[in-house]
Design a protein around this motif. Structure first.
Motif, PDB file in Angstrom:
ATOM      1  N   TRP A 146     -31.360 -58.219 -10.189  1.00 49.54           N
ATOM      2  CA  TRP A 146     -30.314 -57.501 -10.928  1.00 49.54           C
ATOM      3  C   TRP A 146     -29.662 -58.416 -11.973  1.00 49.54           C
ATOM      4  N   ALA A 147     -29.630 -59.690 -11.724  1.00 48.83           N
ATOM      5  CA  ALA A 147     -29.004 -60.651 -12.636  1.00 48.83           C
ATOM      6  C   ALA A 147     -29.901 -61.026 -13.812  1.00 48.83           C
ATOM      7  N   ARG A 173     -40.815 -52.528 -11.079  1.00 46.10           N
ATOM      8  CA  ARG A 173     -41.840 -53.518 -10.758  1.00 46.10           C
ATOM      9  C   ARG A 173     -41.236 -54.894 -10.487  1.00 46.10           C
ATOM     10  N   ALA A 174     -40.173 -55.256 -11.183  1.00 48.47           N
ATOM     11  CA  ALA A 174     -39.547 -56.563 -10.982  1.00 48.47           C
ATOM     12  C   ALA A 174     -39.041 -56.714  -9.550  1.00 48.47           C
ATOM     13  N   GLY A 183     -33.063 -50.301  -1.480  1.00 44.85           N
ATOM     14  CA  GLY A 183     -32.216 -50.813  -2.546  1.00 44.85           C
ATOM     15  C   GLY A 183     -32.089 -49.774  -3.636  1.00 44.85           C
ATOM     16  N   GLN A 184     -30.912 -49.742  -4.252  1.00 50.28           N
ATOM     17  CA  GLN A 184     -30.702 -48.859  -5.391  1.00 50.28           C
ATOM     18  C   GLN A 184     -29.953 -49.627  -6.460  1.00 50.28           C
ATOM     19  N   GLY A 226     -23.942 -49.053 -10.638  1.00 48.47           N
ATOM     20  CA  GLY A 226     -22.996 -50.170 -10.670  1.00 48.47           C
ATOM     21  C   GLY A 226     -23.661 -51.373 -10.025  1.00 48.47           C
ATOM     22  N   ASP A 227     -22.961 -52.010  -9.111  1.00 49.53           N
ATOM     23  CA  ASP A 227     -23.551 -53.140  -8.395  1.00 49.53           C
ATOM     24  C   ASP A 227     -24.703 -52.661  -7.520  1.00 49.53           C
ATOM     25  N   PRO A 228     -25.692 -53.532  -7.277  1.00 48.12           N
ATOM     26  CA  PRO A 228     -26.812 -53.135  -6.409  1.00 48.12           C
ATOM     27  C   PRO A 228     -26.317 -52.728  -5.025  1.00 48.12           C
TER      28      PRO A 228
END
Length: 175
Positions: free
Chosen positions: A89-90, A98-99, A143-144, A150-152
């Motif tokens: 996320w950062a 894919r990441a 995970g979303q 917003g934040d993960p």
């Protein structure tokens, strides 16, 4: 008001006020003594000398990086899953499913047990959120992420009745 009272009553009023002030000050002092002075303080290493050799008697510790627990539960592996999610996320690849799959695979999670939603809507716009998951025994690490999220967000939930972790059509992980 106290001036209208007889001298004895004035003394009682003053003494009661004084007693309240003293009790309040004492209570504040007791509470201050019971609370930590610096909750963020870390232990300071000290050195003892044994047989002329200095030896550290306490060393500050740093939290260990989360690692994969292959024989553990989904809850045991949530710290690593969350850490990987936050790390991706950062980056600039934060809205690319894919990441997340590649980073989770690199961390040791089984790619064959993963699902991921599309990065784009059916009309080609970037997805408002992306979900990805790892099927772990009878549970799912999910995970979303995305602009609408917003934040993960990372959670552990039970596997769906169909045996999947995510609802609806997901993207094939064919890379």
């Amino acid at each position: 008001m106290a001036r209208d009272l007889p001298p004895r009553a004035r003394f009682d009023v003053r003494s009661r006020r004084a007693a309240r002030v003293i009790l309040t000050v004492a209570l504040v002092g007791v509470l201050a003594a019971c609370s930590p002075s610096d909750p963020e303080a870390t232990p300071t290493p000290t050195t003892t000398i044994t047989d002329g050799v200095p030896t550290p008697s306490a060393t500050p510790t740093t939290p260990a990086e989360p690692t994969l627990v292959p024989d553990g539960t989904a809850e045991d592996n949530l710290p690593l899953f969350s850490s990987v999610t936050a790390a991706v996320w950062a980056t600039d690849a934060r809205v690319t499913g894919r990441a997340y799959i590649d980073a989770l695979t690199a961390a040791g999670f089984d790619k064959a047990a993963m699902q991921v939603t599309q990065d784009q809507s059916t009309v080609g716009n970037p997805a408002e959120s992306i979900q990805f998951s790892v099927h772990w025994n009878d549970q799912c690490l999910i995970g979303q992420v995305g602009p609408a999220t917003g934040d993960p967000v990372t959670v552990v939930v039970p596997v769906l009745a169909e045996g999947n972790c995510l609802v609806g059509q997901t993207r094939p992980i064919d890379w």
